[in-house]
Design an enzyme around this catalytic site. Sequence first.
Site, PDB file in Angstrom:
ATOM      1  N   GLU A  35       0.838  -1.196   0.000  1.00  0.00           N
ATOM      2  CA  GLU A  35       0.000   0.000   0.000  1.00  0.00           C
ATOM      3  C   GLU A  35       0.880   1.257   0.000  1.00  0.00           C
ATOM      4  OE1 GLU A  35      -2.215  -0.953   3.518  1.00  0.00           O
ATOM      5  OE2 GLU A  35      -3.037  -2.733   2.538  1.00  0.00           O
ATOM      6  N   SER A  65      -5.628  -4.340   0.763  1.00  0.00           N
ATOM      7  CA  SER A  65      -6.085  -5.734   0.743  1.00  0.00           C
ATOM      8  C   SER A  65      -4.939  -6.644   1.160  1.00  0.00           C
ATOM      9  CB  SER A  65      -6.540  -6.110  -0.679  1.00  0.00           C
ATOM     10  OG  SER A  65      -7.596  -5.307  -1.138  1.00  0.00           O
ATOM     11  N   GLU A  66      -4.679  -6.703   2.455  1.00  0.00           N
ATOM     12  CA  GLU A  66      -3.506  -7.471   2.922  1.00  0.00           C
ATOM     13  C   GLU A  66      -3.622  -8.956   2.613  1.00  0.00           C
ATOM     14  OE1 GLU A  66      -5.046  -5.156   4.670  1.00  0.00           O
ATOM     15  OE2 GLU A  66      -3.489  -3.630   4.872  1.00  0.00           O
ATOM     16  N   GLN A  88       1.843  -2.380   5.424  1.00  0.00           N
ATOM     17  CA  GLN A  88       2.141  -1.019   5.873  1.00  0.00           C
ATOM     18  C   GLN A  88       2.416  -0.966   7.376  1.00  0.00           C
ATOM     19  OE1 GLN A  88      -0.751   2.337   5.096  1.00  0.00           O
ATOM     20  NE2 GLN A  88       0.751   2.556   3.448  1.00  0.00           N
ATOM     21  N   TYR A  92      -1.180  -5.278  10.798  1.00  0.00           N
ATOM     22  CA  TYR A  92      -2.142  -5.842   9.841  1.00  0.00           C
ATOM     23  C   TYR A  92      -1.942  -7.338   9.645  1.00  0.00           C
ATOM     24  CZ  TYR A  92      -2.647  -0.877   8.601  1.00  0.00           C
ATOM     25  OH  TYR A  92      -2.836   0.478   8.636  1.00  0.00           O
ATOM     26  N   HIS A 134      -1.530  -0.669  15.828  1.00  0.00           N
ATOM     27  CA  HIS A 134      -0.378  -0.442  14.953  1.00  0.00           C
ATOM     28  C   HIS A 134       0.956  -0.676  15.668  1.00  0.00           C
ATOM     29  CE1 HIS A 134      -3.408   1.549  12.533  1.00  0.00           C
ATOM     30  NE2 HIS A 134      -2.560   1.614  11.542  1.00  0.00           N
TER      31      HIS A 134
END
Lengths: 328, 320
Positions: A35, A65-66, A88, A92, A134
């Site tokens: 991304e 769209s991981e 990213q 995720y 995160h």
Amino acid sequence: MSLATDTRTLTFSQAIRQALHEEMERDERVFVWGEDVAVYGGIYGATAGLLERFGPERVIDTPISETMIVGAAVGAAITGLRPVAELQSSGYFGIAMDEIYHKAARWRYMHGGVFTVPLVIRLPEGAKGAGPEHDVSPEALFLSASGAYIVIPSDPADALGLLKSSIRDDNPVLFFEHAGLYAYRGEVPGGDHLVPLGKAAVKREGSDVTVIAWSRMVGESIRAAEELAAEGIEVEVVDPRGLRPLDLDTILESVAKTGRVVIAHEAPKTGGAGGEMAAIIAEEALEYLESPIIRVAAPDVPLPQSRYLQRYLIPTAASVMEAVRRLD
Amino acid sequence: MTAMDSGKLLELYESMVTMKLWDQTALRLLQEGRVLAGYHSGRGQEAIPAGGVAPLRRDDYLMYAHRGFGYTIAKGMSMAAMFGDLMANTAGATGGLGAGIPHFADPELGILGQGGTLGSCFGIATGAAFSARYRGTDQVVVCFFGDGTANRGAFHESVNAAAAWKLPVVWICENNGYAVSVPVAESTAGRIVDRAAGYGMPGVRINGMDVTEVYQATCEAVDRARAGGGPTLIEAMCHRFRGHYEGDPQVYRTDEETQRLLALDPITTAAARLMEEGAVTGEQLEELETRIQRRIDEAVEEASRAPMPGPQRVYEGLYV
């Protein structure tokens, strides 16, 4: 950005970019996707300039769209390419967990070894004030994902050399980059700088205590060691440079020498890789230990977004010093 | 649907009969206790693997579904290797790792394997199609999946990316009406084929019990993908004759329903058409069946001779 001949100073982020650049230059099967990696150059700047040099066929902005980013990278890897996929944020991982844990790590094994999966997944990790989802350091979750390597650089030279080796390796590699390190500068050797996977580095020699640390905690541990030296305690800092393959020989050699072990990582203590590491040392080298193993890690709470509060949770050089002083 | 010459139909018929006889043989081995794990019979759905794989070249990629072994039979995988995998012995393509529902693959034949967590096929198919284009080949990927699998989130992420990037993939959904036990009407909003419009790609719903229809729809989609026209979604409506797995009590449907389905057998339909056209006699079809059964028996025989793997096997093939 061709191969430099002399030692120079790079930031961690520049070192990642340099590794990608050199390997894409060397091997046209290598491509980068994720991304905001192309036009934007990656949110940490680690892929800046690649689009201009290698074009949109090899530097690809994906949808958010991981699952696809990792799953399709596996599909590309088993059909002759060498993808470098960026998530990213390592936070995720859950969105792509099946693809990482079962597909990337096991596609080769479960199909009887007829494929290789030469894939690198770059996972920025660590505390940076971005909130509990995160700011994770989830490397230990993948200890049970046999089939996947877990590689974690702690300085720009290793970031360059380990990423280049990871891209050339035929095994899938989970490559964790601490976001708090991207801006750090360090000396990087010239030439085709490769650091072998599964070879620990003794980042500082010492005879009294072994501190096993990785990622950001290596720098913290070296700072702690320098201060402790003034008190007459000589700390050896061993950086395994990842969790698999694990260079047990170097770790045990150091433990045999010092007889005292501190393990330092940023992830919470429970479920952190320090537990596995401590168990291995207890199994293999208990007779050398003169004091119980101490783990330095975050407490078992999610990291709040507030940097103000994060300071109370994230282990630092001071935490390592405190642990070393507690040893018998 | 346009007419199909009887030579082609006979080829597809032979392919379907091979799948049916394979299935019967696998069920016999299962009863005899020679298959180490479960098996998902493909009986009733042969038209889809037969008609959906026949349009592919040897170097085209296949992501196969878990129902029956028809896809890989049609792609030319060694039957002895597949039986070896059923028996979990060293004749298997996985060298003894697989059993019952094995994850076998053959890179030479473009057979890319199968994920046990259904839906992971979508990402891998998108990646293989990306790879084909990246390497400048005109290879095409065909990805088979069921109506149940179509509800995994990976469908959206992968089908969206493949459509956005106009990658050479053909998505073939086998809608047999049940996701294990749950009827499609209870689990799925709208028609699966209508999702194609949302991704801006062609979608076609076909009678998946008719091998001619499956073949023609797939040919059209494969040609479009090869020519750079991007992906297609085919929804092939079909019925499975047996349970989701062997031993499935099938409490979710009645015996009458299952019995009624048998009249729709794609193999009987194709046989009737061939005889109607005067292409073959009933006797010739029987001979064909005998010949195929012999080939299958030989493969079983060959696979049976292989030893079981030693304990060391579990450590092999994990890392390079």
